[in-house]
Design a protein around this motif. Structure first.
Motif, PDB file in Angstrom:
ATOM      1  N   ILE A   1       0.967  -0.701   0.059  1.00 28.72           N
ATOM      2  CA  ILE A   1       0.150  -0.019   0.087  1.00 28.72           C
ATOM      3  C   ILE A   1       0.935   1.478  -0.052  1.00 28.72           C
ATOM      4  CG2 ILE A   1      -1.581   1.426   1.199  1.00 28.72           C
ATOM      5  CD1 ILE A   1      -2.746  -1.572   2.488  1.00 28.72           C
ATOM      6  N   GLY A   2       1.011   1.972  -1.404  1.00 30.44           N
ATOM      7  CA  GLY A   2       1.856   3.179  -1.099  1.00 30.44           C
ATOM      8  C   GLY A   2       1.104   4.514  -1.063  1.00 30.44           C
ATOM      9  N   PRO A   3       0.987   6.102  -1.547  1.00 38.00           N
ATOM     10  CA  PRO A   3       0.961   6.634  -1.560  1.00 38.00           C
ATOM     11  C   PRO A   3      -0.795   7.122  -2.939  1.00 38.00           C
ATOM     12  CG  PRO A   3       2.523   7.101  -1.568  1.00 38.00           C
ATOM     13  CD  PRO A   3       2.627   5.695  -1.981  1.00 38.00           C
ATOM     14  N   VAL A   4      -1.068   6.492  -3.565  1.00 40.50           N
ATOM     15  CA  VAL A   4      -2.048   6.245  -4.647  1.00 40.50           C
ATOM     16  C   VAL A   4      -2.849   5.273  -3.504  1.00 40.50           C
ATOM     17  CG1 VAL A   4      -2.570   5.764  -6.549  1.00 40.50           C
ATOM     18  CG2 VAL A   4      -0.987   6.931  -6.129  1.00 40.50           C
ATOM     19  N   THR A   5      -2.738   4.227  -3.038  1.00 42.01           N
ATOM     20  CA  THR A   5      -3.986   3.119  -2.839  1.00 42.01           C
ATOM     21  C   THR A   5      -4.538   3.372  -1.212  1.00 42.01           C
ATOM     22  OG1 THR A   5      -2.810   1.184  -3.456  1.00 42.01           O
ATOM     23  CG2 THR A   5      -3.759   1.154  -2.449  1.00 42.01           C
ATOM     24  N   ALA A   6      -3.523   4.254  -0.571  1.00 39.67           N
ATOM     25  CA  ALA A   6      -3.521   4.811   0.880  1.00 39.67           C
ATOM     26  C   ALA A   6      -4.634   5.895   0.873  1.00 39.67           C
ATOM     27  CB  ALA A   6      -2.182   5.282   1.280  1.00 39.67           C
TER      28      ALA A   6
END
Length: 218
Positions: free
Chosen positions: A95-100
């Motif tokens: 989970i990176g910035p886009v998904t978070a």
């Protein structure tokens, strides 16, 4: 369509048009950009003026999409850095910035989900079941809910599985065993499902991500 989707469509269109004129370019988008720069400035490759003019227009369109995507990426990173919840979710492998940021924006009120499994089911990350003669049979994932979020979760899980190779921490070892037991696609969905449950638990309880505890709960 979203700018990334538009860019994929445009890249495929450009590659298809060029292949019809005997110019084959690798799928790498960086290679396509370099090749287009050469094509629009070269008059000796056999392309007609009409095709070359079209390539100039398509190259300009792709540059515009690149700029828009870069702007969106910067905004997402800014939102991610400013959100304590996003920062906590970003600690989860896969989970990176886009998904978070997408999760926080979409999930909203966590109380509408009774538990992590219900949240994973809402994302379409649980198997479809059919019962016959008292026996339940499991099939592919249900694919209910938000397709964009589900795709982000699965792609992120696939990347996390790849990065775990060779690492010796408990979480990476667990991921390695998961890869050995399951088909790559099944393993990615399984990890995405687990990550969804972890997300729900963290948001519901206001807790921080603990890799060791996530392995124990596996």
């Amino acid at each position: 369509m979203s700018p990334p989707t538009d860019r994929v469509r445009l890249v495929n269109q450009i590659r298809g048009l060029l292949s019809e004129h005997g110019i084959v370019i690798a799928r790498d988008i960086s290679q396509l950009r370099r090749s287009l720069a050469v094509i629009v400035g070269n008059d000796d490759d056999g392309l007609s003026d009409m095709v070359r003019s079209l390539m100039r227009e398509l190259r300009a369109e792709m540059a515009e999409l690149d700029d828009r995507i870069a702007t969106y990426d910067r905004r997402i990173r800014e939102i991610f850095r400013a959100s304590e919840q996003c920062q906590r979710l970003g600690k989860i492998e896969g989970i990176g910035p886009v998904t978070a940021t997408a999760l926080i924006a979409s999930v909203g009120n966590r109380t509408c989900f009774k538990n992590g499994r219900q949240f994973a089911a809402w994302l379409g990350l649980v198997p479809k079941q059919r019962s016959s003669g008292g026996r339940a049979r499991l099939f592919g994932i249900s694919k209910r809910g938000d397709r964009y979020l589900r795709t982000l979760m699965i792609h992120g899980a696939r990347a996390a599985l790849g990065k775990a190779a060779g690492k010796q921490d408990p979480r990476s070892l667990w991921l390695g065993k998961l890869r050995q037991r399951r088909h790559p696609n099944v393993a990615a969905v399984a990890l995405a499902n687990k990550n969804a449950r972890i997300v729900w638990a963290m948001l519901s309880g206001g807790t921080f991500y603990e890799p060791a505890q996530s392995v124990k709960a596996a």
